[in-house]
Design a protein around this motif. Structure first.
Motif, PDB file in Angstrom:
ATOM      1  N   THR A   1       0.853  -1.184   0.000  1.00 20.18           N
ATOM      2  CA  THR A   1       0.000   0.000   0.000  1.00 20.18           C
ATOM      3  C   THR A   1       0.894   1.241   0.000  1.00 20.18           C
ATOM      4  OG1 THR A   1      -1.566  -1.253   1.310  1.00 20.18           O
ATOM      5  CG2 THR A   1      -1.886   1.132   1.276  1.00 20.18           C
ATOM      6  N   CYS A   2       0.530   2.259  -0.769  1.00 20.23           N
ATOM      7  CA  CYS A   2       1.311   3.493  -0.781  1.00 20.23           C
ATOM      8  C   CYS A   2       1.098   4.228   0.531  1.00 20.23           C
ATOM      9  CB  CYS A   2       0.881   4.382  -1.956  1.00 20.23           C
ATOM     10  SG  CYS A   2       1.683   6.004  -1.898  1.00 20.23           S
ATOM     11  N   ARG A   3       2.208   4.542   1.225  1.00 14.75           N
ATOM     12  CA  ARG A   3       2.105   5.180   2.541  1.00 14.75           C
ATOM     13  C   ARG A   3       1.507   6.575   2.460  1.00 14.75           C
ATOM     14  NH1 ARG A   3       7.680   3.538   5.062  1.00 14.75           N
ATOM     15  NH2 ARG A   3       7.336   1.302   5.128  1.00 14.75           N
ATOM     16  N   LYS A   4       1.771   7.220   1.370  1.00 17.81           N
ATOM     17  CA  LYS A   4       1.302   8.598   1.211  1.00 17.81           C
ATOM     18  C   LYS A   4      -0.193   8.648   0.903  1.00 17.81           C
ATOM     19  CE  LYS A   4       2.813  12.097  -1.641  1.00 17.81           C
ATOM     20  NZ  LYS A   4       3.704  12.418  -2.791  1.00 17.81           N
ATOM     21  N   CYS A   5      -0.622   7.860  -0.067  1.00 19.14           N
ATOM     22  CA  CYS A   5      -2.011   7.933  -0.542  1.00 19.14           C
ATOM     23  C   CYS A   5      -2.930   6.883   0.068  1.00 19.14           C
ATOM     24  CB  CYS A   5      -2.078   7.784  -2.050  1.00 19.14           C
ATOM     25  SG  CYS A   5      -0.778   8.634  -2.911  1.00 19.14           S
ATOM     26  N   ASN A   6      -2.329   5.919   0.798  1.00 12.21           N
ATOM     27  CA  ASN A   6      -3.098   4.816   1.363  1.00 12.21           C
ATOM     28  C   ASN A   6      -3.864   4.036   0.290  1.00 12.21           C
ATOM     29  OD1 ASN A   6      -3.698   3.245   3.583  1.00 12.21           O
ATOM     30  ND2 ASN A   6      -5.602   4.339   4.029  1.00 12.21           N
TER      31      ASN A   6
ATOM     32  N   GLU B   1       3.997   0.050  -8.173  1.00  5.09           N
ATOM     33  CA  GLU B   1       3.969   1.513  -8.295  1.00  5.09           C
ATOM     34  C   GLU B   1       2.596   2.051  -7.930  1.00  5.09           C
ATOM     35  OE1 GLU B   1       5.843   4.410 -11.598  1.00  5.09           O
ATOM     36  OE2 GLU B   1       3.960   3.446 -12.181  1.00  5.09           O
ATOM     37  N   CYS B   2       2.595   3.216  -7.251  1.00  4.01           N
ATOM     38  CA  CYS B   2       1.330   3.874  -6.920  1.00  4.01           C
ATOM     39  C   CYS B   2       0.899   4.665  -8.151  1.00  4.01           C
ATOM     40  CB  CYS B   2       1.509   4.807  -5.718  1.00  4.01           C
ATOM     41  SG  CYS B   2       0.038   5.793  -5.376  1.00  4.01           S
ATOM     42  N   ILE B   3      -0.308   4.409  -8.632  1.00  4.10           N
ATOM     43  CA  ILE B   3      -0.729   5.089  -9.872  1.00  4.10           C
ATOM     44  C   ILE B   3      -1.050   6.557  -9.627  1.00  4.10           C
ATOM     45  CG2 ILE B   3      -1.533   3.154 -11.308  1.00  4.10           C
ATOM     46  CD1 ILE B   3      -4.380   3.868 -10.181  1.00  4.10           C
ATOM     47  N   LYS B   4      -1.206   6.928  -8.331  1.00  2.00           N
ATOM     48  CA  LYS B   4      -1.560   8.321  -8.043  1.00  2.00           C
ATOM     49  C   LYS B   4      -0.311   9.201  -7.953  1.00  2.00           C
ATOM     50  CE  LYS B   4      -4.930  10.617  -5.204  1.00  2.00           C
ATOM     51  NZ  LYS B   4      -5.474  10.628  -3.846  1.00  2.00           N
ATOM     52  N   CYS B   5       0.687   8.721  -7.114  1.00  2.00           N
ATOM     53  CA  CYS B   5       1.840   9.591  -6.897  1.00  2.00           C
ATOM     54  C   CYS B   5       3.143   9.042  -7.456  1.00  2.00           C
ATOM     55  CB  CYS B   5       1.995   9.885  -5.400  1.00  2.00           C
ATOM     56  SG  CYS B   5       2.572   8.460  -4.473  1.00  2.00           S
ATOM     57  N   GLY B   6       3.108   7.811  -7.933  1.00  2.00           N
ATOM     58  CA  GLY B   6       4.321   7.263  -8.544  1.00  2.00           C
ATOM     59  C   GLY B   6       5.293   6.633  -7.571  1.00  2.00           C
ATOM     60  N   ASN B   7       4.951   6.599  -6.296  1.00  2.00           N
ATOM     61  CA  ASN B   7       5.788   5.911  -5.310  1.00  2.00           C
ATOM     62  C   ASN B   7       6.032   4.480  -5.732  1.00  2.00           C
ATOM     63  OD1 ASN B   7       6.946   7.130  -3.134  1.00  2.00           O
ATOM     64  ND2 ASN B   7       5.154   6.943  -1.790  1.00  2.00           N
ATOM     65  N   ARG B   8       7.248   3.970  -5.397  1.00  2.00           N
ATOM     66  CA  ARG B   8       7.543   2.607  -5.809  1.00  2.00           C
ATOM     67  C   ARG B   8       7.896   1.725  -4.626  1.00  2.00           C
ATOM     68  NH1 ARG B   8      10.012   0.999 -10.883  1.00  2.00           N
ATOM     69  NH2 ARG B   8       8.677   1.861 -12.495  1.00  2.00           N
TER      70      ARG B   8
HETATM   71 ZN   LIG Z   1       0.823   7.237  -3.712  1.00  2.00          ZN
END
Ligand SMILES: [Zn+2]
Length: 439
Positions: free
Chosen positions: A360-365, A378-385
């Motif tokens: 799970t992306c920590r930033k966007c949950n 990869e997070c499709i919202k912020c690009g976190n990997r």
């Molecule tokens: Zn994210």
């Protein structure tokens, strides 16, 4: 009077699905005995044996009477006549009757009785027992009833309950039973002194049988006093003949006390096993749940049937759960090997239910998307990997505790919830409350 005049009488299998009832025969015998020169030494016993044998009549129950008699010969003759006259042999009853004249009951009787609680015992074994021990007995039909008759004489209580059975007048046998449902509900307020009388969930009276037998109702409870008192609360549409209170092993879980041997699971035996769930439970058509447990190096399939209402629990089991299960071994069929039909399910230890998921992306949950084989996430919202999957622990829906079937699915021997920790100490026989009454 001397020891020799103490007489134990065991009777079994006088009934058929079409009529009569061994307890009613016992009631008629007690009516007769009350007019004789005898003294009752104990309550009448109603003992339930292995309910998982194939040729049982209704509840596989046998009765026993213990009396002191001045003229035991006369009494024995008369009881034999009663058994011969009352047994429903035309419809498949195979009555057995055993007399044992001595205060002490020998060890081999106790041993035989213990086995009859959980094993399949053949009539050949019973006939052998009778001849080896030189026991006075009588049987009709194939003599299957000797098994219960011997076992009733040899039965020893480690806990007990009572059941008051009320009997109909002959003119009412086979007719519909009219009982005030409200009065049974009211009577149920005497719980836990009485038990298994009414099913609140399905609004059903549990004390009346539905067949043509002479029993109108049976009230189960902890003491003679409690069942006699409860019977005064129940209202029926017809005048009954009378009642008799039996001391019983009903409600004690008696048949599930021995541990089954995993390498010797004979069909029709009852008992328990401790093991680990080794496959995911499957819900069958009809709502029954099947799963397997591993005990030592063996696996056994277990079936939980829908009417027990513990299918809900069974389907939430996962691989690795440690459980203790009690029940009877069903004979192998075309499609399945031997199966244990579950009568209780005790969860001893719950395994962790882990689910491996995308991180799970920590930033966007938000759950990340896979970038392809070995490419990470990869997070499709912020690009976190992130490189690897994560483990999610799913909370379990079931608990480490004992689960038993719903009261509507109880057998005579099922130990109900309110009796889980209850054990009645063997009480001294007494007449202070009338245990037998003809109205
Ligand atoms: Zn994210």
């Amino acid at each position: 009077m001397q020891n020799e005049t103490i007489l134990h009488v065991g009777i079994d299998d006088t009934d058929s699905p079409k009529g009569m009832c061994t307890t009613f025969l016992c009631y008629e015998i007690v009516k007769f005995l009350e007019k004789q020169e005898i003294q009752f030494m104990d309550f009448p016993y109603l003992i339930r044996f292995n309910p998982n044998i194939p040729w049982k009549t209704r509840g596989n129950g046998a009765v026993r009477l213990t009396i002191r008699a001045k003229d035991p010969k006369k009494i024995k003759n008369k009881i034999t006549q009663f058994v011969a006259n009352y047994s429903d042999t035309k419809n498949g009853a195979n009555p057995g009757l055993v007399f044992f004249q001595s205060k002490e009951i020998p060890l081999q009787f106790h041993k035989f009785s213990k086995l009859a609680l959980w094993k399949l015992i053949s009539r050949t074994q019973a006939k052998q027992f009778v001849s080896e021990n030189n026991i006075e007995s009588f049987y009709l039909g194939n003599g299957q009833g000797l098994v219960g008759a011997i076992s009733a004489v040899g039965y020893e209580f480690s806990d007990h309950t009572f059941e008051l059975l009320s009997y109909r007048k002959k003119s009412h046998f086979g007719k519909k039973r009219g009982i005030s449902v409200d009065s049974v509900r009211k009577m149920q307020s005497t719980l836990p002194e009485t038990f298994s009388s009414y099913d609140n969930e399905s609004d059903r009276v549990l004390i009346t049988p539905h067949g043509p037998d002479p029993v109108f109702y049976g009230i189960r409870g902890e003491t003679v006093k409690s069942v006699v008192r409860a019977s005064t609360i129940v209202n029926t549409d017809e005048k009954l003949d009378g009642y008799m209170v039996f001391k019983s092993n009903q409600g004690t879980g008696d048949h599930l006390k021995n541990e089954l041997q995993i390498d010797d699971l004979k069909p029709f035996t009852s008992g328990f096993l401790v093991g680990e769930v080794c496959n995911k439970p499957l819900i069958q058509q009809g709502g029954h749940v099947l799963f397997s447990i591993q005990v030592k190096d063996r696996k056994i399939r277990c079936a939980v049937y829908k009417p027990t209402k513990i299918t809900q629990v069974a389907k939430d089991l996962i691989v690795g759960d440690k459980i203790k299960i009690g029940g009877g071994i069903r004979k192998a069929s075309k499609n399945y090997g031997r199966i244990l039909n579950v009568e209780f399910l005790h969860v001893l230890q719950l395994a962790k239910h882990n689910l491996i998921t995308n991180p799970t992306c920590r930033k966007c949950n938000k759950r990340m998307k896979s970038k392809g084989n070995k490419q990470g996430f990869e997070c499709i919202k912020c690009g976190n990997r992130s490189l690897s999957k994560t483990t999610l622990e799913i909370p379990r829906k079931i608990q480490c505790k004992l689960y038993i079937p719903a009261v509507s699915a109880h057998r005579h021997l099922t130990r109900p919830y309110q009796r889980i920790k209850k054990r009645n100490k063997n009480i001294q026989f007494n007449d202070s409350i009338p245990w037998m009454h003809v109205f």
